[in-house]
Design a protein around this motif. Structure first.
Motif, PDB file in Angstrom:
ATOM      1  N   PHE A 193      -9.756  11.042  -2.909  1.00  0.00           N
ATOM      2  CA  PHE A 193      -9.316  10.408  -4.156  1.00  0.00           C
ATOM      3  C   PHE A 193      -7.788  10.324  -4.241  1.00  0.00           C
ATOM      4  CE2 PHE A 193     -13.355  12.028  -6.520  1.00  0.00           C
ATOM      5  CZ  PHE A 193     -14.113  11.086  -5.853  1.00  0.00           C
ATOM      6  N   SER A 194      -7.123  11.428  -3.939  1.00  0.00           N
ATOM      7  CA  SER A 194      -5.682  11.484  -4.186  1.00  0.00           C
ATOM      8  C   SER A 194      -4.841  10.912  -3.055  1.00  0.00           C
ATOM      9  CB  SER A 194      -5.251  12.935  -4.448  1.00  0.00           C
ATOM     10  OG  SER A 194      -5.541  13.761  -3.331  1.00  0.00           O
ATOM     11  N   ASN A 195      -5.348  10.926  -1.837  1.00  0.00           N
ATOM     12  CA  ASN A 195      -4.539  10.465  -0.710  1.00  0.00           C
ATOM     13  C   ASN A 195      -5.059   9.172  -0.086  1.00  0.00           C
ATOM     14  OD1 ASN A 195      -2.850  12.753  -0.937  1.00  0.00           O
ATOM     15  ND2 ASN A 195      -4.226  13.968   0.308  1.00  0.00           N
ATOM     16  N   PHE A 196      -6.333   9.162   0.328  1.00  0.00           N
ATOM     17  CA  PHE A 196      -6.865   7.989   1.015  1.00  0.00           C
ATOM     18  C   PHE A 196      -6.861   6.757   0.109  1.00  0.00           C
ATOM     19  CE2 PHE A 196     -10.324   5.143   2.268  1.00  0.00           C
ATOM     20  CZ  PHE A 196     -10.008   4.918   3.597  1.00  0.00           C
ATOM     21  N   MET A 197      -7.353   6.895  -1.110  1.00  0.00           N
ATOM     22  CA  MET A 197      -7.462   5.724  -1.980  1.00  0.00           C
ATOM     23  C   MET A 197      -6.097   5.232  -2.451  1.00  0.00           C
ATOM     24  SD  MET A 197     -11.010   6.330  -4.074  1.00  0.00           S
ATOM     25  CE  MET A 197     -11.208   4.552  -4.345  1.00  0.00           C
ATOM     26  N   GLN A 198      -5.130   6.119  -2.506  1.00  0.00           N
ATOM     27  CA  GLN A 198      -3.775   5.676  -2.834  1.00  0.00           C
ATOM     28  C   GLN A 198      -3.129   4.966  -1.659  1.00  0.00           C
ATOM     29  OE1 GLN A 198      -1.179   8.524  -4.675  1.00  0.00           O
ATOM     30  NE2 GLN A 198      -2.745   9.269  -6.082  1.00  0.00           N
ATOM     31  N   ALA A 199      -3.426   5.441  -0.450  1.00  0.00           N
ATOM     32  CA  ALA A 199      -2.841   4.822   0.743  1.00  0.00           C
ATOM     33  C   ALA A 199      -3.432   3.447   1.013  1.00  0.00           C
ATOM     34  CB  ALA A 199      -3.047   5.732   1.959  1.00  0.00           C
ATOM     35  N   TYR A 200      -4.704   3.233   0.610  1.00  0.00           N
ATOM     36  CA  TYR A 200      -5.384   1.961   0.876  1.00  0.00           C
ATOM     37  C   TYR A 200      -5.973   1.422  -0.428  1.00  0.00           C
ATOM     38  CZ  TYR A 200      -4.910   3.889   5.537  1.00  0.00           C
ATOM     39  OH  TYR A 200      -4.401   4.434   6.684  1.00  0.00           O
ATOM     40  N   PRO A 201      -5.131   0.879  -1.294  1.00  0.00           N
ATOM     41  CA  PRO A 201      -5.593   0.426  -2.615  1.00  0.00           C
ATOM     42  C   PRO A 201      -6.594  -0.719  -2.563  1.00  0.00           C
ATOM     43  CG  PRO A 201      -3.333  -0.286  -2.201  1.00  0.00           C
ATOM     44  CD  PRO A 201      -3.683   0.683  -1.112  1.00  0.00           C
ATOM     45  N   GLY A 202      -6.674  -1.418  -1.441  1.00  0.00           N
ATOM     46  CA  GLY A 202      -7.616  -2.525  -1.340  1.00  0.00           C
ATOM     47  C   GLY A 202      -9.032  -2.106  -0.979  1.00  0.00           C
ATOM     48  N   ILE A 203      -9.216  -0.838  -0.625  1.00  0.00           N
ATOM     49  CA  ILE A 203     -10.539  -0.347  -0.235  1.00  0.00           C
ATOM     50  C   ILE A 203     -11.215   0.312  -1.428  1.00  0.00           C
ATOM     51  CG2 ILE A 203     -11.813   1.250   1.248  1.00  0.00           C
ATOM     52  CD1 ILE A 203      -9.651   0.925   3.339  1.00  0.00           C
ATOM     53  N   SER A 204     -12.427  -0.118  -1.738  1.00  0.00           N
ATOM     54  CA  SER A 204     -13.226   0.526  -2.788  1.00  0.00           C
ATOM     55  C   SER A 204     -14.348   1.320  -2.129  1.00  0.00           C
ATOM     56  CB  SER A 204     -13.797  -0.507  -3.756  1.00  0.00           C
ATOM     57  OG  SER A 204     -14.657  -1.403  -3.081  1.00  0.00           O
ATOM     58  N   LEU A 205     -14.746   2.413  -2.788  1.00  0.00           N
ATOM     59  CA  LEU A 205     -15.732   3.315  -2.215  1.00  0.00           C
ATOM     60  C   LEU A 205     -16.904   3.526  -3.160  1.00  0.00           C
ATOM     61  CD1 LEU A 205     -13.403   6.160  -0.846  1.00  0.00           C
ATOM     62  CD2 LEU A 205     -14.375   4.248   0.441  1.00  0.00           C
ATOM     63  N   GLU A 206     -18.092   3.643  -2.595  1.00  0.00           N
ATOM     64  CA  GLU A 206     -19.274   4.130  -3.296  1.00  0.00           C
ATOM     65  C   GLU A 206     -19.762   5.327  -2.493  1.00  0.00           C
ATOM     66  OE1 GLU A 206     -23.869   2.856  -4.401  1.00  0.00           O
ATOM     67  OE2 GLU A 206     -22.433   1.325  -3.739  1.00  0.00           O
ATOM     68  N   ILE A 207     -19.747   6.514  -3.106  1.00  0.00           N
ATOM     69  CA  ILE A 207     -20.011   7.750  -2.380  1.00  0.00           C
ATOM     70  C   ILE A 207     -21.286   8.407  -2.874  1.00  0.00           C
ATOM     71  CG2 ILE A 207     -19.144  10.065  -1.834  1.00  0.00           C
ATOM     72  CD1 ILE A 207     -16.310   8.968  -2.116  1.00  0.00           C
ATOM     73  N   GLY A 208     -22.181   8.694  -1.958  1.00  0.00           N
ATOM     74  CA  GLY A 208     -23.376   9.475  -2.248  1.00  0.00           C
ATOM     75  C   GLY A 208     -23.223  10.840  -1.595  1.00  0.00           C
TER      76      GLY A 208
END
Length: 296
Positions: free
Chosen positions: A114-129
């Motif tokens: 949440f804090s590092n990967f998603m900030q580094a790649y703002p164009g990528i959205s995730l759905e996590i199970g």
């Protein structure tokens, strides 16, 4: 071949119908009408010379031919969908990933993701199970699954990211009841909170090849549940060391046989997209790998 390529709309509609469970839901996601979605699939069936669905007023199910066709076609369409990766820079990478994480390990990974990967790649959205159950990547429509341990992965590409330390732990109250554990034979006398999947408990394996099937007090399919059961003194736990390290440090759990090395378990990334994952998957896999190795 040209005939099948001319029915790309039918192929996409077929895959989306399998994923959503109905023509109406598939049509809605594609901006079409239910009747047009049904006609697209019918044209595809005529071209293939085989029925892909069993149709009734209430139920839509795949035929054996439909199941085989879906498992072959779905990864190919995903590959086409992700083909923009080859012309995007890492920072500009965009798109959606559906990810399966193991429960307790997933909790360790969520913060950094949440804090590092998603900030580094703002164009990528995730759905996590998050589940310790080994999901069916194709049937459950996951792009990538991270798994701990040995498992069958027929039809999937598997990459081992790391090998994780295991540990045997018990609550001080359990040790008081049964006495100190000074040799492996003593483990056969102790109750365990065992990890079990579909009624099959997992053995305790040591690095020297010794294998012990523990006596079950509780059979559980979740590392979180096993850890809590162990802390309450209900049984010994055979778990990943990193998920109980804080409990060991504060004395809630005690390490048994610390001088006996246990077999390490592989931590893997699995996907069904041919030999190479798409760029989004590769970026996430590299991030998870680096975090796991740095926090070892």
């Amino acid at each position: 071949m040209q005939g099948l390529l001319s029915e790309t709309a039918g192929l996409v509609t077929f895959v989306r119908t399998v994923q959503t469970g109905s023509f109406s839901a598939a049509a809605k996601s594609l901006g079409a009408t239910p009747s047009s979605a049904s006609k697209r699939v019918s044209r595809l069936e005529v071209l293939l010379g085989a029925k892909l669905f069993r149709r009734s007023t209430r139920v839509l199910t795949l035929t054996p031919e439909g199941e085989a066709f879906y498992e072959r076609v779905m990864p190919l369409l995903r590959e086409i969908e992700s083909s923009t990766d080859v012309v995007q820079s890492h920072g500009a990478t965009s798109g959606h990933l559906r990810v399966s994480l193991p429960g307790e390990m997933g909790r360790l990974l969520l913060g950094p993701i949440f804090s590092n990967f998603m900030q580094a790649y703002p164009g990528i959205s995730l759905e996590i199970g998050m589940t310790d159950r080994h999901v069916d990547i194709l049937r459950d429509n996951y792009d990538i699954a991270f798994r701990v341990g040995h498992s069958d992965h027929n039809g999937l590409m598997s990459k081992t990211l790391s090998h994780l330390d295991m540990v045997l732990v018990a609550a001080p109250s359990l040790i008081e009841r049964y006495g100190k554990v000074e040799e492996t034979a003593k483990l056969r006398e102790l109750p365990f909170a065992r990890y079990s999947v579909q009624g099959r408990p997992y053995p305790v394996r040591f690095a020297d090849g010794l294998e012990i099937l523990p006596r079950g007090r509780l059979d559980l399919d979740s590392a979180t549940a096993i850890k809590e059961a162990a802390k309450l003194g209900l049984g010994v736990a055979h778990v990943l060391k990193r998920i109980v390290q804080k409990d060991i440090d504060d004395g809630s759990l005690v390490v048994l046989l610390p001088n006996c090395e246990l077999e390490k378990l592989p931590f893997r990334a699995l996907h069904a997209f041919g030999r190479m994952p798409n760029l989004r998957m590769q970026l996430l896999t590299d991030f998870v790998t680096n975090f796991i190795r740095a926090s070892a």
